[in-house]
Design a protein around this motif. Structure first.
Motif, PDB file in Angstrom:
ATOM      1  N   SER A 278     -53.185  78.145  29.009  1.00  0.00           N
ATOM      2  CA  SER A 278     -53.667  79.428  29.507  1.00  0.00           C
ATOM      3  C   SER A 278     -54.933  79.879  28.795  1.00  0.00           C
ATOM      4  CB  SER A 278     -52.595  80.504  29.321  1.00  0.00           C
ATOM      5  OG  SER A 278     -51.479  80.191  30.098  1.00  0.00           O
ATOM      6  N   PHE A 279     -55.187  79.345  27.619  1.00  0.00           N
ATOM      7  CA  PHE A 279     -56.357  79.776  26.873  1.00  0.00           C
ATOM      8  C   PHE A 279     -57.539  78.895  27.226  1.00  0.00           C
ATOM      9  CE2 PHE A 279     -59.204  79.561  23.216  1.00  0.00           C
ATOM     10  CZ  PHE A 279     -59.525  80.893  23.112  1.00  0.00           C
ATOM     11  N   ALA A 280     -58.581  79.508  27.727  1.00  0.00           N
ATOM     12  CA  ALA A 280     -59.784  78.759  28.076  1.00  0.00           C
ATOM     13  C   ALA A 280     -60.956  79.720  28.154  1.00  0.00           C
ATOM     14  CB  ALA A 280     -59.618  78.057  29.413  1.00  0.00           C
ATOM     15  N   VAL A 281     -62.102  79.202  27.855  1.00  0.00           N
ATOM     16  CA  VAL A 281     -63.329  79.964  27.989  1.00  0.00           C
ATOM     17  C   VAL A 281     -63.790  79.836  29.438  1.00  0.00           C
ATOM     18  CG1 VAL A 281     -65.729  80.131  27.187  1.00  0.00           C
ATOM     19  CG2 VAL A 281     -63.917  79.528  25.594  1.00  0.00           C
ATOM     20  N   VAL A 282     -64.422  80.859  29.972  1.00  0.00           N
ATOM     21  CA  VAL A 282     -64.924  80.830  31.339  1.00  0.00           C
ATOM     22  C   VAL A 282     -65.811  79.596  31.506  1.00  0.00           C
ATOM     23  CG1 VAL A 282     -66.396  82.044  32.992  1.00  0.00           C
ATOM     24  CG2 VAL A 282     -64.816  83.324  31.549  1.00  0.00           C
ATOM     25  N   PRO A 283     -65.624  78.840  32.587  1.00  0.00           N
ATOM     26  CA  PRO A 283     -66.408  77.622  32.782  1.00  0.00           C
ATOM     27  C   PRO A 283     -67.915  77.881  32.746  1.00  0.00           C
ATOM     28  CG  PRO A 283     -64.662  77.769  34.397  1.00  0.00           C
ATOM     29  CD  PRO A 283     -64.664  79.061  33.654  1.00  0.00           C
TER      30      PRO A 283
ATOM     31  N   ALA B  15     -74.763  82.572  30.546  1.00  0.00           N
ATOM     32  CA  ALA B  15     -75.435  83.551  29.691  1.00  0.00           C
ATOM     33  C   ALA B  15     -76.933  83.286  29.640  1.00  0.00           C
ATOM     34  CB  ALA B  15     -74.839  83.514  28.287  1.00  0.00           C
ATOM     35  N   VAL B  16     -77.324  82.031  29.562  1.00  0.00           N
ATOM     36  CA  VAL B  16     -78.740  81.679  29.530  1.00  0.00           C
ATOM     37  C   VAL B  16     -79.423  82.066  30.844  1.00  0.00           C
ATOM     38  CG1 VAL B  16     -80.350  79.720  29.459  1.00  0.00           C
ATOM     39  CG2 VAL B  16     -78.460  79.840  27.822  1.00  0.00           C
ATOM     40  N   ASP B  17     -78.727  81.842  31.960  1.00  0.00           N
ATOM     41  CA  ASP B  17     -79.295  82.109  33.287  1.00  0.00           C
ATOM     42  C   ASP B  17     -78.957  83.497  33.818  1.00  0.00           C
ATOM     43  OD1 ASP B  17     -80.201  79.505  33.203  1.00  0.00           O
ATOM     44  OD2 ASP B  17     -78.502  78.706  34.333  1.00  0.00           O
ATOM     45  N   TRP B  18     -78.580  84.419  32.952  1.00  0.00           N
ATOM     46  CA  TRP B  18     -78.120  85.741  33.397  1.00  0.00           C
ATOM     47  C   TRP B  18     -79.169  86.479  34.222  1.00  0.00           C
ATOM     48  CZ3 TRP B  18     -73.925  88.136  34.427  1.00  0.00           C
ATOM     49  CH2 TRP B  18     -73.913  89.536  34.567  1.00  0.00           C
ATOM     50  N   ASP B  19     -80.415  86.486  33.798  1.00  0.00           N
ATOM     51  CA  ASP B  19     -81.462  87.203  34.534  1.00  0.00           C
ATOM     52  C   ASP B  19     -81.659  86.622  35.937  1.00  0.00           C
ATOM     53  OD1 ASP B  19     -81.919  88.960  32.437  1.00  0.00           O
ATOM     54  OD2 ASP B  19     -83.445  87.671  31.530  1.00  0.00           O
ATOM     55  N   GLU B  20     -81.673  85.290  36.044  1.00  0.00           N
ATOM     56  CA  GLU B  20     -81.818  84.666  37.361  1.00  0.00           C
ATOM     57  C   GLU B  20     -80.610  84.980  38.243  1.00  0.00           C
ATOM     58  OE1 GLU B  20     -82.083  82.630  34.556  1.00  0.00           O
ATOM     59  OE2 GLU B  20     -84.258  82.441  34.472  1.00  0.00           O
ATOM     60  N   HIS B  21     -79.437  84.994  37.631  1.00  0.00           N
ATOM     61  CA  HIS B  21     -78.213  85.299  38.384  1.00  0.00           C
ATOM     62  C   HIS B  21     -78.252  86.733  38.925  1.00  0.00           C
ATOM     63  CE1 HIS B  21     -74.064  85.098  39.613  1.00  0.00           C
ATOM     64  NE2 HIS B  21     -73.786  86.176  38.905  1.00  0.00           N
ATOM     65  N   LYS B  22     -78.662  87.679  38.101  1.00  0.00           N
ATOM     66  CA  LYS B  22     -78.755  89.073  38.560  1.00  0.00           C
ATOM     67  C   LYS B  22     -79.800  89.211  39.669  1.00  0.00           C
ATOM     68  CE  LYS B  22     -76.682  92.109  37.163  1.00  0.00           C
ATOM     69  NZ  LYS B  22     -75.385  92.627  37.624  1.00  0.00           N
ATOM     70  N   ALA B  23     -80.904  88.490  39.568  1.00  0.00           N
ATOM     71  CA  ALA B  23     -81.925  88.519  40.620  1.00  0.00           C
ATOM     72  C   ALA B  23     -81.384  87.912  41.909  1.00  0.00           C
ATOM     73  CB  ALA B  23     -83.173  87.766  40.163  1.00  0.00           C
ATOM     74  N   GLU B  24     -80.594  86.840  41.784  1.00  0.00           N
ATOM     75  CA  GLU B  24     -79.989  86.216  42.956  1.00  0.00           C
ATOM     76  C   GLU B  24     -78.992  87.161  43.637  1.00  0.00           C
ATOM     77  OE1 GLU B  24     -77.580  82.668  42.172  1.00  0.00           O
ATOM     78  OE2 GLU B  24     -78.809  81.633  43.660  1.00  0.00           O
TER      79      GLU B  24
ATOM     80  N   ARG C  67     -55.599  80.044  34.349  1.00  0.00           N
ATOM     81  CA  ARG C  67     -55.907  78.668  33.943  1.00  0.00           C
ATOM     82  C   ARG C  67     -57.380  78.388  34.220  1.00  0.00           C
ATOM     83  NH1 ARG C  67     -51.349  78.752  31.940  1.00  0.00           N
ATOM     84  NH2 ARG C  67     -49.569  77.533  32.610  1.00  0.00           N
ATOM     85  N   ALA C  68     -58.246  78.970  33.433  1.00  0.00           N
ATOM     86  CA  ALA C  68     -59.686  78.910  33.697  1.00  0.00           C
ATOM     87  C   ALA C  68     -60.265  77.507  33.607  1.00  0.00           C
ATOM     88  CB  ALA C  68     -60.437  79.834  32.741  1.00  0.00           C
ATOM     89  N   LYS C  69     -59.533  76.558  33.033  1.00  0.00           N
ATOM     90  CA  LYS C  69     -60.032  75.187  32.957  1.00  0.00           C
ATOM     91  C   LYS C  69     -59.880  74.446  34.285  1.00  0.00           C
ATOM     92  CE  LYS C  69     -59.265  74.370  28.068  1.00  0.00           C
ATOM     93  NZ  LYS C  69     -58.542  73.579  27.061  1.00  0.00           N
ATOM     94  N   GLN C  70     -59.088  74.972  35.193  1.00  0.00           N
ATOM     95  CA  GLN C  70     -58.819  74.299  36.462  1.00  0.00           C
ATOM     96  C   GLN C  70     -59.811  74.767  37.537  1.00  0.00           C
ATOM     97  OE1 GLN C  70     -54.703  75.134  37.266  1.00  0.00           O
ATOM     98  NE2 GLN C  70     -53.987  73.767  35.661  1.00  0.00           N
TER      99      GLN C  70
END
Length: 183
Positions: A49-54, A60-69, A122-125
């Motif tokens: 059950s423990f996983a970091v968001v894929p 995080a690096v592409d956050w500005d482009e994602h917000k623009a999209e 189950r963030a790994k799936q």
């Protein structure tokens, strides 16, 4: 005649068990600590059950482009309605349907649609699937990803049509499972 009795001096006697008691206590505590740490590491690493968001770092690096999209997608005015079916096949597949309309309510046809989804528990799936157009309903796209787990899913949809790109993100609650299918 004088009788001499020899008494043993305390230094010459056999060592008592008390002499080894303190080192044994210290080594006992160190051993218990090692067992505790090993157990904690095993539980932390072995928990599905423990996983970091894929792709967390890349997001995080592409956050500005994602917000623009997302802003460009909002400017298109397209509307997406996603539903997950209640029926789950014995293979764990559940129907996923997307109804896509433009700002005027006209169905959007001829688009390439892909979805990335994963259960929050189950963030790994991570599942990536291409949605195909439904022949008898314009603007409707569907797929049958393996989403047998009931619960909340994070969903990201990408639509491309004639140079236009639309991105839609939401959380989706899937209801219903099939007996015998392991989530």
């Amino acid at each position: 005649m004088t009788e001499t009795t020899h008494t043993k001096s305390p230094a010459a006697s056999k060592p008592s068990g008390k002499r080894y008691l303190m080192p044994a206590v210290v080594f006992g505590f160190l051993g218990a600590h090692m067992v505790f740490i090993f157990t904690a590491i095993t539980l932390a690493v072995g928990d599905r059950s423990f996983a970091v968001v894929p792709d967390y770092y890349q997001k995080a690096v592409d956050w500005d482009e994602h917000k623009a999209e997302l802003a460009a997608s909002a400017a298109l005015g397209w509307q997406a309605e996603v539903t997950a079916g209640r029926e789950v096949s014995t293979l764990g597949e559940r129907p996923l349907t997307l109804d896509l309309h433009d700002a005027g309510g006209t169905p959007i046809t001829g688009a390439q649609v892909s979805a990335t989804l994963y259960p929050v528990a189950r963030a790994k799936q991570v599942i990536t699937v291409e949605l195909s157009p439904v022949a008898d309903t314009p603007g409707r796209y569907s797929a049958s990803p393996q989403m047998c787990r009931e619960g909340t899913w994070d969903l990201s949809i990408r639509v491309e049509r004639a140079g236009e790109r639309y991105v839609h993100e939401q959380q989706l609650y899937a209801v219903g499972t099939t007996q015998g299918v392991r989530p």
